[in-house]
Write a protein that holds these residues in place. Sequence first.
Motif, PDB file in Angstrom:
ATOM      1  N   LEU A 117     -11.498  -2.769  -2.120  1.00  0.00           N
ATOM      2  CA  LEU A 117     -10.298  -2.799  -2.926  1.00  0.00           C
ATOM      3  C   LEU A 117     -10.391  -3.920  -3.941  1.00  0.00           C
ATOM      4  O   LEU A 117     -10.630  -5.067  -3.579  1.00  0.00           O
ATOM      5  CB  LEU A 117      -9.096  -3.001  -2.019  1.00  0.00           C
ATOM      6  CG  LEU A 117      -7.723  -2.804  -2.600  1.00  0.00           C
ATOM      7  CD1 LEU A 117      -7.583  -1.527  -3.391  1.00  0.00           C
ATOM      8  CD2 LEU A 117      -6.724  -2.807  -1.470  1.00  0.00           C
ATOM      9  N   THR A 137      -3.766  -1.187  -1.984  1.00  0.00           N
ATOM     10  CA  THR A 137      -4.053  -1.981  -3.165  1.00  0.00           C
ATOM     11  C   THR A 137      -4.252  -3.416  -2.735  1.00  0.00           C
ATOM     12  O   THR A 137      -3.561  -3.921  -1.876  1.00  0.00           O
ATOM     13  CB  THR A 137      -2.910  -1.888  -4.184  1.00  0.00           C
ATOM     14  OG1 THR A 137      -1.711  -2.291  -3.544  1.00  0.00           O
ATOM     15  CG2 THR A 137      -2.766  -0.487  -4.711  1.00  0.00           C
ATOM     16  N   LYS A 138      -5.235  -4.054  -3.348  1.00  0.00           N
ATOM     17  CA  LYS A 138      -5.562  -5.413  -2.973  1.00  0.00           C
ATOM     18  C   LYS A 138      -6.337  -6.068  -4.098  1.00  0.00           C
ATOM     19  O   LYS A 138      -7.128  -5.437  -4.753  1.00  0.00           O
ATOM     20  CB  LYS A 138      -6.398  -5.358  -1.699  1.00  0.00           C
ATOM     21  CG  LYS A 138      -6.887  -6.667  -1.209  1.00  0.00           C
ATOM     22  CD  LYS A 138      -7.774  -6.545  -0.023  1.00  0.00           C
ATOM     23  CE  LYS A 138      -7.320  -5.576   1.009  1.00  0.00           C
ATOM     24  NZ  LYS A 138      -8.133  -5.584   2.189  1.00  0.00           N
ATOM     25  N   PHE A 180       0.836  -1.190   0.000  1.00  0.00           N
ATOM     26  CA  PHE A 180       0.000   0.000   0.000  1.00  0.00           C
ATOM     27  C   PHE A 180       0.872   1.242   0.000  1.00  0.00           C
ATOM     28  O   PHE A 180       2.051   1.181   0.281  1.00  0.00           O
ATOM     29  CB  PHE A 180      -0.950   0.036   1.193  1.00  0.00           C
ATOM     30  CG  PHE A 180      -0.248   0.100   2.514  1.00  0.00           C
ATOM     31  CD1 PHE A 180       0.051   1.306   3.113  1.00  0.00           C
ATOM     32  CD2 PHE A 180       0.114  -1.063   3.172  1.00  0.00           C
ATOM     33  CE1 PHE A 180       0.701   1.350   4.325  1.00  0.00           C
ATOM     34  CE2 PHE A 180       0.764  -1.018   4.388  1.00  0.00           C
ATOM     35  CZ  PHE A 180       1.058   0.185   4.972  1.00  0.00           C
ATOM     36  N   THR A 220      -4.067   4.824   1.101  1.00  0.00           N
ATOM     37  CA  THR A 220      -4.538   4.205  -0.125  1.00  0.00           C
ATOM     38  C   THR A 220      -3.906   2.844  -0.166  1.00  0.00           C
ATOM     39  O   THR A 220      -2.718   2.693   0.085  1.00  0.00           O
ATOM     40  CB  THR A 220      -4.154   5.019  -1.369  1.00  0.00           C
ATOM     41  OG1 THR A 220      -2.766   5.273  -1.334  1.00  0.00           O
ATOM     42  CG2 THR A 220      -4.914   6.318  -1.424  1.00  0.00           C
ATOM     43  N   ASN A 256      -9.619   1.428  -5.247  1.00  0.00           N
ATOM     44  CA  ASN A 256      -9.695   1.428  -3.795  1.00  0.00           C
ATOM     45  C   ASN A 256     -10.620   2.549  -3.337  1.00  0.00           C
ATOM     46  O   ASN A 256     -10.509   3.667  -3.802  1.00  0.00           O
ATOM     47  CB  ASN A 256      -8.293   1.627  -3.221  1.00  0.00           C
ATOM     48  CG  ASN A 256      -8.290   1.763  -1.723  1.00  0.00           C
ATOM     49  OD1 ASN A 256      -7.734   2.721  -1.202  1.00  0.00           O
ATOM     50  ND2 ASN A 256      -8.886   0.850  -1.013  1.00  0.00           N
ATOM     51  N   GLN A 262      -4.603  -7.938   0.438  1.00  0.00           N
ATOM     52  CA  GLN A 262      -5.948  -8.455   0.682  1.00  0.00           C
ATOM     53  C   GLN A 262      -5.992  -9.196   2.010  1.00  0.00           C
ATOM     54  O   GLN A 262      -6.908  -8.997   2.799  1.00  0.00           O
ATOM     55  CB  GLN A 262      -6.366  -9.381  -0.454  1.00  0.00           C
ATOM     56  CG  GLN A 262      -7.753  -9.944  -0.281  1.00  0.00           C
ATOM     57  CD  GLN A 262      -8.179 -10.810  -1.449  1.00  0.00           C
ATOM     58  OE1 GLN A 262      -7.369 -11.221  -2.267  1.00  0.00           O
ATOM     59  NE2 GLN A 262      -9.451 -11.085  -1.506  1.00  0.00           N
TER      60      GLN A 262
END
Length: 194
Positions: A137, A35-36, A16, A33, A150, A124
Amino acid sequence: MNKTVKTVAILLSAGFLLVGCVPKEKSKSTAQTFTKATSKATSKSSAKEKKKESSTDESKKEDALAGAQKTVLETSDEAGKSTVTLYYKGDTLLVQEKVDDYDVSKVPGENPLESMKEAVAKSQEKFKDLMGHGFELTSEYKDGIFYIRNTIDYTKIDLKKLKEIVPGFNPLDDNTVSYSVTKESLIKGGMVEK
């Protein structure tokens, strides 16, 4: 080192991008912010159920944002673009949406698509307790572009849980997130207001 290499390095090493980190004693907030990756529904019934939930979530989001102001920030380079949309009232950040798109053929490294997928899968797992509770996400690979989307709804997310996962996250004393600090951090990070 160009922006893409830096962005991908952050994505791959941390999962992230931390934005707006401010020392706790200043009593300012941070925004995150992340990310996944999420997996797509494999059956028609799952897809229909998700569509119903999505419609309901979308209308709830619209209600939460009624009367909110909006700022859009963007940065780009040869490999892709990041767009952040901030919804706020006064200095209170309500919702933060981020969309990244990477042209995989232009991202440096060996097998960048797999590397990015692995990194978002790790994220995740890390943020699974917040999914569906003010935190969404997803990622998708389509036509040579890797998309990461996201959304963080600061009016719904459990800020205490978020702080447990990301100790550098420091909301204001009234359990809100500062719009001005978040925006300033994004601009200092190279984003430009649209």
